[in-house]
Write a protein that holds these residues in place. Structure first.
Motif, mmCIF file in Angstrom:
data_model
loop_
_atom_site.group_PDB
_atom_site.id
_atom_site.type_symbol
_atom_site.label_atom_id
_atom_site.label_comp_id
_atom_site.label_asym_id
_atom_site.label_seq_id
_atom_site.Cartn_x
_atom_site.Cartn_y
_atom_site.Cartn_z
ATOM 1 N N LEU A 229 0.841 -1.194 0.000
ATOM 2 C CA LEU A 229 0.000 0.000 0.000
ATOM 3 C C LEU A 229 0.883 1.254 0.000
ATOM 4 C CD1 LEU A 229 -2.871 0.998 0.021
ATOM 5 C CD2 LEU A 229 -2.846 0.913 2.525
ATOM 6 N N GLU A 230 0.777 2.042 -1.071
ATOM 7 C CA GLU A 230 1.632 3.211 -1.254
ATOM 8 C C GLU A 230 0.867 4.530 -1.178
ATOM 9 O OE1 GLU A 230 3.601 2.712 -4.963
ATOM 10 O OE2 GLU A 230 4.961 1.151 -4.243
ATOM 11 N N PRO A 253 4.401 1.702 6.858
ATOM 12 C CA PRO A 253 5.748 2.252 6.636
ATOM 13 C C PRO A 253 6.130 2.399 5.169
ATOM 14 C CG PRO A 253 5.875 -0.044 7.326
ATOM 15 C CD PRO A 253 4.448 0.366 7.483
ATOM 16 N N ASN A 254 5.460 1.681 4.276
ATOM 17 C CA ASN A 254 5.800 1.744 2.850
ATOM 18 C C ASN A 254 4.995 2.786 2.081
ATOM 19 O OD1 ASN A 254 7.680 -0.379 3.113
ATOM 20 N ND2 ASN A 254 6.064 -1.908 2.868
ATOM 21 N N ALA A 255 4.100 3.479 2.774
ATOM 22 C CA ALA A 255 3.266 4.476 2.105
ATOM 23 C C ALA A 255 4.119 5.642 1.604
ATOM 24 C CB ALA A 255 2.197 4.986 3.062
ATOM 25 N N LYS A 256 3.937 6.001 0.339
ATOM 26 C CA LYS A 256 4.672 7.119 -0.270
ATOM 27 C C LYS A 256 3.816 8.384 -0.348
ATOM 28 C CE LYS A 256 7.464 4.002 -3.124
ATOM 29 N NZ LYS A 256 7.845 3.620 -4.502
ATOM 30 N N TYR A 257 2.495 8.210 -0.303
ATOM 31 C CA TYR A 257 1.577 9.327 -0.411
ATOM 32 C C TYR A 257 0.487 9.128 0.639
ATOM 33 C CZ TYR A 257 -1.792 12.601 -2.466
ATOM 34 O OH TYR A 257 -2.671 13.631 -2.669
ATOM 35 N N LEU A 258 0.479 9.953 1.668
ATOM 36 C CA LEU A 258 -0.434 9.777 2.798
ATOM 37 C C LEU A 258 -1.126 11.100 3.113
ATOM 38 C CD1 LEU A 258 -1.539 7.983 5.057
ATOM 39 C CD2 LEU A 258 0.490 8.540 6.412
ATOM 40 N N VAL A 259 -2.458 11.096 3.002
ATOM 41 C CA VAL A 259 -3.245 12.294 3.268
ATOM 42 C C VAL A 259 -4.352 11.956 4.253
ATOM 43 C CG1 VAL A 259 -4.779 14.041 2.315
ATOM 44 C CG2 VAL A 259 -2.800 13.279 1.004
#
Length: 263
Positions: A229-230, A253-259
């Motif tokens: 999940l990115e 921890p692997n999320a690149k785009y978190l809003v």
């Protein structure tokens, strides 16, 4: 050549003469336009000579009044190996609708679809329909499913989508009759859940999920097995944005785009 076309699209707004587009239309005019479209679709399919229909799209405020005609269209498409079915039976903006009681929902006949691998259906989009919560393996060949303004009939099991083993993209928007959902689909990559009244919990256990968008008022989300999940967008009412963001940052921890947004 029209009798052999593979991709069929009927849009009520497009099948209007240029003279009538510029003037205001009353209720009777709209009803005549809808009836005119139904007649044209019936005639077109009656004269269709091709062995296949790859794509069939209808956009019009048909509702349940023309259920018999719509059922016949679906049967015709299924017999000819339809792959993409898109049915939109209201034209308004869901976010601006005030009255949900008088829509007159058409009940989608899942029993008219082929079972298992016999089906060629890959993409299904339904807007303003009723759908049986127990569709078993009728959707097992789908790679994408869009349900917008759909009312589920019957008891909705949290694992109701578990038979959609090939599903890669799922969108649920303004869907009614859902309480809790568990997504454990091996090929699911994109999941969008937006404004589904009554939905209180989502459990994610999809190893290939890369994108998750959720808009809701009060919902509990569990991230179990989502190693890929990115991209995550969460908009909820009454949440502590900082606390929620910190928890997601730790859990994903692997999320690149978190809003995270407070609705």
């Amino acid at each position: 050549m029209y009798a052999y076309m593979l991709n069929l699209e009927f849009d009520c707004c497009k099948i209007v003469s240029a003279k009538r587009r510029g003037r205001r239309t009353g209720r009777n005019d709209c009803e005549k336009k809808v009836r005119h479209l139904v007649i044209r679709i019936d005639r077109f399919l009656a004269h269709h000579l091709g062995m296949r229909i790859a794509s069939f799209k209808v956009s019009c405020c048909l509702r349940d009044k023309y259920a018999h005609n719509i059922n016949d269209w679906i049967v015709c498409g299924v017999r000819k190996g339809i792959e993409n079915l898109d049915l939109a039976f209201t034209c308004d903006k869901l976010s601006e609708r005030n009255d949900w009681r008088n829509v007159g929902y058409y009940q989608f006949p899942t029993h008219n679809l082929m079972q298992g691998n016999e089906s060629k259906l890959r993409h299904l989009s339904l807007r303003s329909c009723m759908l049986g919560a127990d569709f078993n393996d009728r959707f097992s060949t789908l790679s994408s499913l869009v349900l917008s303004d759909v009312h589920f009939v019957g008891q909705a099991d949290p694992l109701m989508f578990s038979s959609c083993l090939k599903l890669e993209s799922l969108t649920l928007q303004w869907c009614f009759g859902l309480e809790r959902l568990c997504f454990s689909l091996p090929h699911l990559k994109s999941l969008v859940v937006s404004n589904c009244p009554g939905l209180r919990g989502i459990q994610l256990s999809a190893t290939n999920l890369t994108t998750f968008h959720c808009e809701a008022n009060n919902i509990d989300i569990s991230y179990l097995k989502v190693p890929n999940l990115e991209e995550v967008y969460v908009s909820q009412g009454g949440i502590n944005v900082i606390h929620t963001f910190a928890k997601l940052e730790k859990d994903l921890p692997n999320a690149k785009y978190l809003v995270v947004n407070r609705a």
